[in-house]
Design a protein around this motif. Structure first.
Motif, PDB file in Angstrom:
ATOM      1  N   ILE A  63      11.051  22.198  19.429  1.00 28.26           N
ATOM      2  CA  ILE A  63      10.177  21.227  18.774  1.00 28.26           C
ATOM      3  C   ILE A  63       9.738  21.803  17.433  1.00 28.26           C
ATOM      4  N   ASP A  87       5.402  21.590  13.131  1.00 29.38           N
ATOM      5  CA  ASP A  87       4.351  20.612  12.820  1.00 29.38           C
ATOM      6  C   ASP A  87       4.181  19.555  13.906  1.00 29.38           C
ATOM      7  N   GLU A  88       5.118  19.514  14.883  1.00 32.49           N
ATOM      8  CA  GLU A  88       5.026  18.560  15.984  1.00 32.49           C
ATOM      9  C   GLU A  88       4.458  19.200  17.249  1.00 32.49           C
ATOM     10  N   ARG A  89       4.378  20.504  17.267  1.00 30.06           N
ATOM     11  CA  ARG A  89       3.986  21.191  18.499  1.00 30.06           C
ATOM     12  C   ARG A  89       2.552  20.882  18.904  1.00 30.06           C
ATOM     13  N   ILE A 111       0.888  18.174  18.400  1.00 23.35           N
ATOM     14  CA  ILE A 111       0.849  16.846  18.999  1.00 23.35           C
ATOM     15  C   ILE A 111       1.377  16.890  20.427  1.00 23.35           C
ATOM     16  N   THR A 152       8.293  12.427  19.970  1.00 18.93           N
ATOM     17  CA  THR A 152       8.191  13.648  19.183  1.00 18.93           C
ATOM     18  C   THR A 152       9.506  13.842  18.441  1.00 18.93           C
ATOM     19  N   LYS A 153       9.690  15.029  17.914  1.00 17.83           N
ATOM     20  CA  LYS A 153      10.950  15.389  17.261  1.00 17.83           C
ATOM     21  C   LYS A 153      11.528  16.614  17.969  1.00 17.83           C
ATOM     22  N   THR A 186      16.709  17.799  12.530  1.00 18.16           N
ATOM     23  CA  THR A 186      15.761  17.274  13.519  1.00 18.16           C
ATOM     24  C   THR A 186      16.098  15.822  13.834  1.00 18.16           C
ATOM     25  N   ASP A 212      14.446  12.184  15.920  1.00 19.85           N
ATOM     26  CA  ASP A 212      13.312  11.520  16.566  1.00 19.85           C
ATOM     27  C   ASP A 212      13.707  11.199  17.997  1.00 19.85           C
TER      28      ASP A 212
END
Length: 471
Positions: free
Chosen positions: A58, A61-63, A65, A80-81, A89, A91
Motif C-alpha cells: 500500500i 500516503d494511503e496507509r 487511511i 485504497t491503492k 499503483t 485503484d
C-alpha cells in the motif's frame, strides 16, 4: 496454520481461477497466501521465513487511511491503492471477510482493480463539469428525442427551467419558422448516425425568438446503436438582431435618398394639378363636375401629405435638439389621440416613472412618433373594447417607453415588414404605410431604437428606447 494449509491444498486451484485478487492475512496483518491473480499483479509471494505485510503493498500516503479500518470486523468494504509488481499503483476496491479456523482468525481479502473505472469516472466528471458550466446552451435527448439533460446555459437562453424541459420533446421550443420538411430532413440525417449543423430559430418561454447555431451529434453505445443525441447551441440572437438592424438602416438610408428625389420631382407637378383643380372648381357650375373635382382634390391632398412625410424624413432636421422630458411628450401625444371617434370604448392606462432623466431629442418630432404608435394601437382594436397601456421606465443606459394594446396583433410575416415604407395592413385609403417608417427614422436619428413584439389575436407591444444623455 495446518487448517489453512489444508484449505488451500484442497481449493487453491479454484481460487486461482478467480479474476479478482485474493489475499489471506493473519491477525498481525501478515500476508499468508495469495491466489495467482494477486501474485501476477502485485508480485507478492508468501514466505514464512520473510513475511510480507499488507502495508508493504500500500502506498505510504494511503496507509493511514487503511489503518483506520483496522482491526477488521467480520465483513468490511474498503477502497485504497495497491503497488503493482512494476512499481506503478492501481485503484482497488475490496471486501474483507473473517475466517475462523480452530483457534485462529484469518481475513480473506477479495480485491478488484478499478483503475480503469476510476479513470472513466474522472473523464465523465470532467465532461459533465464542462457541459454543465459552459455558457453555450447544451441539451441531451434519448433515442426517441425526449430531453434527459439541459445545462444552465440552455435554461437561460430558453427561459424554461430544468423541470419544465426534462422529459419533453424539443418541439416545445419551435418558432414555426422552419417547415416540417426541414425537421424531417434533420431527423433523417441524425438517425443515420451523421452530425447535423445549421441555424435554427426557436421560441423562448416568453414568446420571444432566439437564434442559435446548432450541432446535433448522435450518441452511440458500445454496440454501435444510437442511445441519444447531444445538441450543442451557440446563441447568435444578438448577432441576428444586429444584422437585421444593419440591413434595415441601410434600406432606410437608400430609401431616404430615393424619397428626396421623388418628393422633388412629384411635388411641382402636383402643385400645378392642385391649382388647376381649384380654378375649375371656382368657374364650374356643374354639380356633377364639382363632385368629381372635389374627389380629385381630396386625392391630391392625400398625395401631398405623403410627399410632406417623405420630405420630412429625407431632409436633415432643422429643429434644435434639447433636453426633453419623455413623460410630458407621452402625455401630449395621448391628449391628441384619446379624443378621436375611434377611442370611445378604449381604456388608456399610464404607468410613468416620474423619476426619469431627460433625453436629448426634438420634442415635436418625438410627439409625432408616439402619435403614430398610439394611433396604430387604436386601429388594431378596430372599434372594440380594449386597453392601451403606456409605460415609461429606465434601465442602465436607456429610457424606454412601452406601448401595449389588446388588439388583433400582427402576423409574423407582417411583423418583419412593419417598418418598410408604404407597407400597411390597413385597407386601401386607411393608411399610407409611412407612419411607422418615419417614426423609426426619427427615433434612430436620436440614437434610439424601436422593437415590436406581437401575438395574433392577443395584442402588440411597441418598445421605443432612447439613450441617456452622455451614455
Amino acid at each position: 496454520m495446518p487448517e489453512l494449509s489444508f484449505l488451500f491444498s484442497q481449493y487453491g486451484r479454484v481460487v486461482d481461477l478467480l479474476p479478482e485478487m485474493v489475499l489471506i492475512l493473519d491477525d498481525k496483518n501478515r500476508i499468508l497466501d495469495t491466489n495467482k491473480t494477486a501474485t501476477d499483479e502485485l508480485g507478492v509471494v508468501a514466505q514464512p521465513s520473510r513475511p510480507k505485510y499488507i502495508f508493504d503493498i500500500i502506498p505510504e500516503d494511503e496507509r493511514i487511511i487503511f489503518r483506520r479500518v483496522l482491526p477488521f470486523s467480520d465483513q468490511l468494504n474498503f477502497e485504497t491503492k495497491f503497488c503493482k509488481r512494476d512499481g506503478s499503483t492501481i485503484d482497488v476496491m475490496g471486501l474483507v471477510r473473517l475466517l475462523r479456523l480452530g483457534q485462529g482468525k484469518y481475513w480473506i481479502l477479495f480485491i478488484r482493480d478499478v483503475t480503469e473505472e476510476k479513470r472513466k469516472e474522472l473523464d465523465l466528471l470532467r465532461f459533465s463539469n464542462v457541459i454543465h458550466n459552459t455558457i453555450n446552451p447544451i441539451q441531451i435527448t434519448d433515442a426517441d428525442g425526449m430531453m434527459v439533460y439541459v445545462n444552465p446555459g440552455f435554461e437561460k437562453v430558453s427561459g424554461y427551467s430544468n423541470a419544465e424541459l426534462i422529459g419533453k420533446n424539443p418541439r416545445i421550443l419551435r418558432s414555426g419558422k422552419h417547415s416540417k420538411e426541414f425537421w424531417s430532413e434533420v431527423w433523417r440525417h441524425i438517425i443515420s448516425g451523421k452530425v447535423w449543423v445549421g441555424r435554427v430559430e426557436n421560441r423562448r418561454k416568453d414568446g420571444n425568438p432566439f437564434f442559435t447555431e446548432l450541432v446535433i451529434s448522435p450518441i452511440v453505445d458500445s454496440h454501435g446503436a444510437i442511445a441519444g443525441y447531444l445538441g450543442a447551441h451557440r446563441d447568435i440572437t444578438e448577432q441576428i438582431i444586429l444584422e437585421q438592424q444593419l440591413v434595415r438602416s441601410q434600406r432606410m438610408e437608400s430609401i431616404g435618398t430615393l424619397a428626396a428625389g421623388i418628393a422633388h420631382e412629384v411635388g411641382n407637378p402636383l402643385t400645378a394639378i392642385s391649382s388647376l383643380v381649384q380654378v375649375i372648381q371656382r368657374t364650374s357650375t356643374d354639380s356633377f363636375a364639382k363632385e368629381k373635382l372635389e374627389l380629385i382634390n381630396s386625392q391630391v391632398n392625400r398625395i401631398a401629405r405623403i410627399i410632406r412625410e417623405l420630405v420630412d424624413f429625407s431632409r436633415p432636421s432643422t429643429h434644435v435638439v434639447k433636453p426633453t422630458n419623455i413623460n410630458r411628450i407621452v402625455k401630449e401625444a395621448l391628449n391628441i389621440v384619446q379624443y378621436g371617434k375611434k377611442v370611445k370604448d378604449i381604456t388608456f392606462t399610464l404607468e410613468l416613472d416620474e423619476q426619469l432623466p431627460e433625453i436629448a431629442a426634438v420634442p415635436d418630432q418625438i410627439v409625432q412618433v408616439f402619435i403614430n404608435i398610439l394611433m396604430n394601437a387604436v386601429d388594431s382594436l378596430d372599434g372594440r373594447h380594449g386597453i392601451i397601456t403606456v409605460q415609461s421606465r429606465k434601465n442602465e443606459h436607456e429610457v424606454e417607453v412601452v406601448v401595449r394594446d389588446t388588439g388583433k396583433g400582427i402576423e409574423p410575416l407582417a411583423l418583419e415588414k412593419i417598418f418598410e415604407p408604404f407597407y400597411t395592413t390597413k385597407t386601401t385609403g386607411q393608411g399610407t404605410g409611412l407612419g411607422l417608417w418615419v417614426s423609426y427614422g426619427i427615433v434612430k436619428s436620436f440614437g434610439g431604437d424601436v422593437f415590436v413584439e406581437s401575438i395574433p389575436e392577443q395584442g402588440s407591444v411597441f418598445t421605443v428606447s432612447f439613450p441617456l444623455k452622455g451614455a
